[in-house]
Structure formats: C-alpha cells, structure tokens
Design a protein around this motif. Structure first.
Motif, PDB file in Angstrom:
ATOM      1  N   UNK B 112       0.715  -1.091  -0.093  1.00  0.00           N
ATOM      2  CA  UNK B 112       0.115  -0.011   0.003  1.00  0.00           C
ATOM      3  C   UNK B 112       0.758   1.190   0.020  1.00  0.00           C
ATOM      4  N   UNK B 113       1.905   1.199   0.574  1.00  0.00           N
ATOM      5  CA  UNK B 113       2.891   2.266   0.588  1.00  0.00           C
ATOM      6  C   UNK B 113       3.813   2.620  -0.678  1.00  0.00           C
ATOM      7  N   UNK B 114       4.365   1.403  -0.990  1.00  0.00           N
ATOM      8  CA  UNK B 114       5.384   1.492  -2.403  1.00  0.00           C
ATOM      9  C   UNK B 114       4.635   1.187  -3.563  1.00  0.00           C
ATOM     10  N   UNK B 115       4.551   2.157  -4.337  1.00  0.00           N
ATOM     11  CA  UNK B 115       3.849   1.759  -5.549  1.00  0.00           C
ATOM     12  C   UNK B 115       4.777   0.666  -6.345  1.00  0.00           C
ATOM     13  N   UNK B 116       4.088  -0.550  -6.831  1.00  0.00           N
ATOM     14  CA  UNK B 116       4.794  -1.549  -7.330  1.00  0.00           C
ATOM     15  C   UNK B 116       5.420  -1.338  -8.618  1.00  0.00           C
ATOM     16  N   UNK B 117       4.898  -0.274  -9.337  1.00  0.00           N
ATOM     17  CA  UNK B 117       5.966   0.023 -10.619  1.00  0.00           C
ATOM     18  C   UNK B 117       7.018   0.770 -10.431  1.00  0.00           C
ATOM     19  N   UNK B 118       7.442   0.981  -9.152  1.00  0.00           N
ATOM     20  CA  UNK B 118       8.881   1.812  -9.156  1.00  0.00           C
ATOM     21  C   UNK B 118       9.910   0.913  -9.160  1.00  0.00           C
ATOM     22  N   UNK B 119      10.414   0.698 -10.436  1.00  0.00           N
ATOM     23  CA  UNK B 119      11.506  -0.314 -10.370  1.00  0.00           C
ATOM     24  C   UNK B 119      12.943  -0.032 -10.114  1.00  0.00           C
ATOM     25  N   UNK B 120      13.700  -0.894  -9.659  1.00  0.00           N
ATOM     26  CA  UNK B 120      15.319  -0.556  -9.355  1.00  0.00           C
ATOM     27  C   UNK B 120      16.011  -1.249 -10.388  1.00  0.00           C
ATOM     28  N   UNK B 121      16.704  -0.267 -10.969  1.00  0.00           N
ATOM     29  CA  UNK B 121      17.613  -0.809 -12.085  1.00  0.00           C
ATOM     30  C   UNK B 121      19.269  -0.365 -11.861  1.00  0.00           C
TER      31      UNK B 121
END
Lengths: 107, 168, 398
Positions: B112-121
């Motif tokens: 709920x707090x971290x957007x799932x589409x925030x990707x780590x590259x």
C-alpha cells in the motif's frame, strides 16, 4: 507478476527481502541459546534494516539513507566491541555461554 | 533482466544464509553464514548504487566485526549448543499463524505504501559514491558524525575496561 | 557485445599471465635467496632450473589428496578456496597502463581489467575477507599448532590493517579520488620540467614516510618475514597450514604470492607513479628497449666470445636472442605505446617483489609480543601523525 519480466527489480522486493531477513534475525534471537549466536542475530537484524535504508535511498534519489546505514555500521562496530567484551567477562565468571544458565543476578 | 537475476541469486543467498545461521548448532557455522549474508547484501547495495556503503559493508562488517566474533568464538572455544527443548505445542499452534499474519500485514503495508511500478535498475542512482557520501557526512551530518565518533571512543574504553578486569 | 568479448579476452590474458608469474615468483625467490646465501639454488630441472615451477605444479596436482580424519571437513575445504579466490580477485582493479589501441583493429581499451569508483577499497576488502581463510584453516584443522598459527595470523592481520588503511588514506588526501586510474593519471603531471610527480616525490616527501609505513604493513599483511610468526616453523611446525597437503597447500601458497603481487601493484599505483617513468626527457620512451637489447647483447657476449662456464654455452645465447627480440619489440611503433608503460609498471612491481625477497634473506623474525607492540605502539601513532601532517599540507596548499 506480468507475463513479460520487468526491466528491473520492484522496490517492494527489496523491502520484502529486508523484512524476511529481519524476521529471521528476530526468530534466531528468540530461539538460540548461545550468547554469541544471539548477538549475531542482532547483527543480521541491523543488516536487514540497512538494506531497506539503502533501498529507500535509491527510491528517493537521495544519499541520506546511505548515511543512516553508515551510522548503523559504526554503532554496530561499537556494540560488537563492548558486547563481546561483556561476553568474555560473563564467560570468565561463569564459564558458560548459554543464555539459560546466566540467570542469577548475584554471583 | 540481469538485475532481476542478480537480485534473485544474491537475495536468495542472503535468505539461505540467514536460515542456515539460525538453524546451525555451531557458532562458527552461524558466523560464517552471517558473513555470507553480509556479502550478498553488499552485492545488493552495489545494485542499488551504494558503492561506498557496499565497500564499507565488506571492510567494516565482514572484515572487522565478524572477524572479532570469530576470534571470540575461537578464544572461548565455544562448542555446539546442546539440543534445544522440544517446543510446546501451544507455541507451535500460536506461533506459526502469528508469523504468517505478521508477514501478511507487512506485505499489505509494503504494497500500500510503495508503488509496485517503482523499479530498481542498476545505474538508476549514481549519488552513492565515496565523494557524495563524504560530502553529506562532513556538511549535512557533521554533528551526528562527531557524536558517533565520541560513541566509538567510549565503546573502545568500555571494551578495554571490561576485558581487562581481573576476576578472582 | 564488443565489451563482453574484450573483457573476457583481457581477463583470460591477465589470469594466464598472473598465474604463470606467481609460479615463477617462487623460482625467483629461491634463486635470489640462494645467491644471497652463496648457494646455487634450483638448477636441475631445465636450464637454470627454469622448469622447476612446472614440475612443482605437476607434483602438487598429482599428489594424493589427503584429508586428515580429525578435521572439520567442510571448513577445512572451504578455507583454501576463500584464501585463493580473495587473493586473485583484487588484481582486477589494478590499472596496468593507459588507454591503448589494439594494433590492426582500431579498438581502444584500457590496460587493466576494470576501473571502479571505489577501486582502492577493493584490495582492502579482499584482504579483510582473506583473514577468514587463515582463521578457518587454523581452527578447522583441530591441531594446536594450526590453531595457534591461525589465531596469530588473524590477530596480526587485523592489527596491521589499521595502520595500512591510515597510510593509504594519506596519499588519498592528495589525490582526492578512490579511482586507481585517476590516481595514476594525476601522477603523470611533470614538475620542474623533467620530474614526474610521483606520490613519493610530492608534498615535501611526506608521502615517502607513508610509503615506508605501507611497505611495513604490507610485509605484515602477507605474513612474510620478518612478520611470519603465523608460520614460524621452529615454534609452530607450519602454522595454520600444518594439516594441508597437495593442491590445498598449493592454494595457500599461491594466495600468499598473489597477495604479495597485488600489494606491490597497489604500492606502485599509490606511491610510485604507476606506469609513468621517473623523469621526462626526449627519448625516454627508448630506454626500456635499450635496456633489454643491452642485456641481450651482454648475454650473447658472455655466451659465445667470453664463455666462463661451459653449461652456459647454449642457454646464454638463447636468452640473449630472446631479450634482444623483446627489446626490439619495444621499438616497433604500434607496440611501443603498449609495451613501454607496461615495462615501467612491471619494473616497479618487480623491484618491490625483489625487496620482499631481499628482506626475507636478510632479516630475522620478530617475537610475537614485539610484533604486536610494534603495530600498536609505533605504526599506529606514526601513521596517524603522517595522516594529520598530510591533511595540514593539503589544506594549506590547495
């Protein structure tokens, strides 16, 4: 998980890993008997927290999280020095490392 | 893709090392698996762009603190732990569901707090070099840095006093 | 794709050369010590014993792989693996030379495997992890000599890591970066019209003190004489590797030589100007070739015209021709930019390695309490003093 693999790792995966490691550390802290191993479980918990600090630092594109984990490392070093000295003293006094046997406050 | 593989491998390694650490009976085995976990975390730090922290993790945590642990274990000649007591059935019956509920709540919280589409590259954040960390330490975080150096000094003194105390 | 292929090629080349050099380093050590002690040294296998490393390798590979029954098997086998891999990893961050163009292809690449932002920290981290190999080997052998050796070694390595890190920090203050390639490139500036600003030549020669401190710590870190207490043979049999034989013993041996080489490379990069020559004048690039050709011609002279020993009749002319060939290769226009920097880099590293062997043949061993007192009572305060003085100078001059 979408059918095509994402080009990168979701941030949530890092946080989940951090949570799992923290839980492992906490579990070890509760179930282990050896003072030194209990102490190592604390180190694992600190490491898990460091991972989420660094992951958030990536997310926010700020260096501050790195600083926090740096400070955590320094505190861990200080803690290890004092903690191990205490463990040595306990061993000298009672010649045991088992947590259950170090139960009397009086010698 | 490479990111995902590296994360899966080293994240898995860290979890396996953690499990080995809390299940092995011998403290030296535990210490070494903790070193393995720290090493894999260092790789993850590199993936997150924290070069300096990764190096510090290896030098300070794995190279100094854990060697100290190993040293004390060898010095005290700590053997394997005795067999643990069998856990009571109440602990099992309450504990396992409690842990599952806790993880479910945690997953809900993260989702709920971290957007799932925030990707780590890899390479997405390059502000973690020694220079940036140093700038932050000596400008923004100078006071905490000084305070923590005093803490380390006190810890050194405490360790010396504790370890030298003669017992009769 | 190019990058991957090139990196693989470079890694393979460096690994091959490095491992061969490690084998021959042992031959060099035996020969040098023999000559210091007025002996002949290995001379049975091949001309001047040159095939000795090869036969040693074959011997160690084909020996029975013995595992004593009383050891803790997993850790016993893990220790040499950790040791040798950590020792070999750190060579990957050392820059050997400037950017070059591979002849006939037009591809440009750096001499050296990789350049990291945190380059200098990598060898430190590797040596930190390398302590586990020694400690584990000592502990898992279940042997009192091995345990004592392992404990001594790890205590010694931890104690000397501190002054070593401090003596590295002093030049890092001047260079303002942790990237090894940038460190060397800064030493390529020319002062007074002819001197390269090597680390030890700058800032009133203060880094020279740091260099000496670093060398002393390097001897202690690699457990070499006069600090080889962990394997003091008259007290501890062979220290932490008492129970090791065949290939497992060879890996500890290899790790020791690899650590020596890497630490000499690090000293070269930090203090001795990497691949730059000491002074600059027109034609300085022809010196390496001339040195080789001159020594080749000398060998030819002593092998043919002025033959002193009969057994040199074939070997000296052969090596003379090889040396002349290497020397002439330094004059070929498209090879020159590759070979000349490599020559300077390698000659500095070889000089430092020779210093290691020279000291081994000359100095006696410390006592253990002297060793520890030296680390904490002398090295530590002096390196802090050098760090402060350097910081002051840098602050005033920059």
């Amino acid at each position: 998980m979408p059918p095509s693999l994402p080009n990168g790792v979701p941030l949530a995966a890092y946080l989940g890993l951090s949570a799992i490691l923290f839980a492992l550390g906490a579990a070890g802290f509760l179930i282990r008997k050896n003072l030194i191993t209990v102490f190592m479980c604390i180190e694992l918990m600190l490491n898990a927290v460091n991972l989420s600090f660094v992951a958030f630092s990536y997310h926010l594109k700020q260096v501050d999280g790195h600083l926090f984990s740096f400070f955590v490392m320094v505190v861990a070093a200080a803690e290890a020095a004092v903690g191990l000295a205490i463990i040595l003293t306990v061993f000298k006094n009672r010649s045991t490392l088992l947590v259950d046997e170090v139960d009397s406050l009086k010698l | 893709m490479v990111d995902l593989l590296l994360f899966a491998f080293f994240g898995g390694l860290a979890v396996i090392c953690g499990i080995v650490m809390i299940t092995q009976k011998h403290p030296i085995a535990s210490a070494l698996s903790l070193v393995g976990a720290m090493g894999s975390l260092a790789v993850l730090y590199l993936l997150l762009g924290a070069e300096f922290i990764a190096a510090a993790q290896l030098i300070v945590y794995a190279g100094a603190i854990m060697v100290l642990f190993l040293f004390v274990i060898m010095l005290l000649n700590a053997g394997a732990e005795p067999k643990p007591m069998r856990p009571s059935w109440i602990a099992v019956a309450v504990g396992i569901p409690a842990v599952l509920v806790m993880f479910a709540m945690l997953a809900r919280l993260i989702a709920s707090t971290v957007p799932m589409d925030s990707l780590v590259r890899f390479g997405g954040f390059t502000g973690g070099s020694a220079k940036d960390v140093g700038n932050a330490i000596f400008r923004q975080y100078l006071l905490p840095f000084e305070v923590i150096s005093v803490l380390v000094l006190i810890a050194i003194l405490g360790a010396v006093v504790l370890a030298r105390k003669e017992m009769d | 794709m190019d990058f991957i292929v090139l990196s693989l090629l470079k890694t393979g080349l460096v690994a091959f050369v490095f491992l061969t050099a490690l084998a021959y380093l042992q031959w060099i050590e035996r020969k040098v010590i023999a000559h210091v002690q007025v002996r002949v040294g290995p001379n049975r296998v091949g001309p001047h014993g040159l095939l000795q490393p090869l036969t040693d390798t074959i011997k160690l590979l084909t020996k029975e792989d013995l595992i004593p029954s009383h050891v803790n098997k997993f850790f016993y086998l893990l220790a040499p693996i950790i040791g040798v891999s950590m020792a070999l990893i750190s060579i990957s961050v050392i820059p050997f030379g400037p950017e070059i163009e591979i002849p006939f292809t037009g591809i440009k690449t750096y001499l050296g495997l990789t350049d990291l932002n945190i380059g200098v920290l990598v060898p430190l981290a590797c040596s930190g992890i390398g302590v586990y190999a020694v400690a584990l080997a000592g502990w898992s052998s279940n042997n009192k000599y091995a345990l004592l050796g392992g404990l001594r070694a790890s205590a010694q390595m931890i104690s000397y890591e501190l002054p070593m890190a401090l003596s590295i920090a002093a030049p890092l203050l001047m260079y303002n970066t942790l990237d090894m390639r940038k460190i060397v490139e800064q030493q390529g500036a020319i002062k007074f019209g002819f001197v390269y600003s090597w680390g030890i030549f700058s800032y009133l020669g203060l880094p020279f003190v740091a260099f000496i401190l670093f060398l002393i710590c390097a001897f202690a870190e690699t457990n070499r004489i006069p600090f080889d207490l962990p394997e003091a043979e008259n007290e501890l049999v062979a220290g932490f590797h008492t129970e090791y034989s065949s290939m497992k013993f060879a890996s500890f041996f290899m790790a020791e030589y690899a650590n020596m080489t890497t630490i000499c490379c690090l000293a070269t990069v930090l203090f001795l100007g990497g691949w730059y020559p000491p002074v600059e004048f027109p034609g300085v690039n022809y010196i390496p070739g001339l040195v080789f050709v001159f020594s080749g011609l000398m060998m030819l002279y002593h092998g043919t015209v002025n033959l002193v020993r009969a057994r040199d009749k074939y070997t000296l002319p052969a090596f003379g021709i090889i040396f002349c060939g290497i020397g002439l290769a330094h004059f070929v226009p498209f090879l020159m930019p590759i070979l000349v920097p490599l020559f300077w880099f390698l000659s500095k590293v070889l000089f430092l390695l020779f210093l290691y062997i020279w000291v081994r043949a000359t100095l006696p061993r410390f006592r253990y309490d002297q060793l520890m007192h030296f680390a904490w009572g002398w090295m530590f305060p002096v390196s802090i003093g050098v760090l402060f003085a350097t910081a002051l100078l840098v602050a005033v001059w920059k």
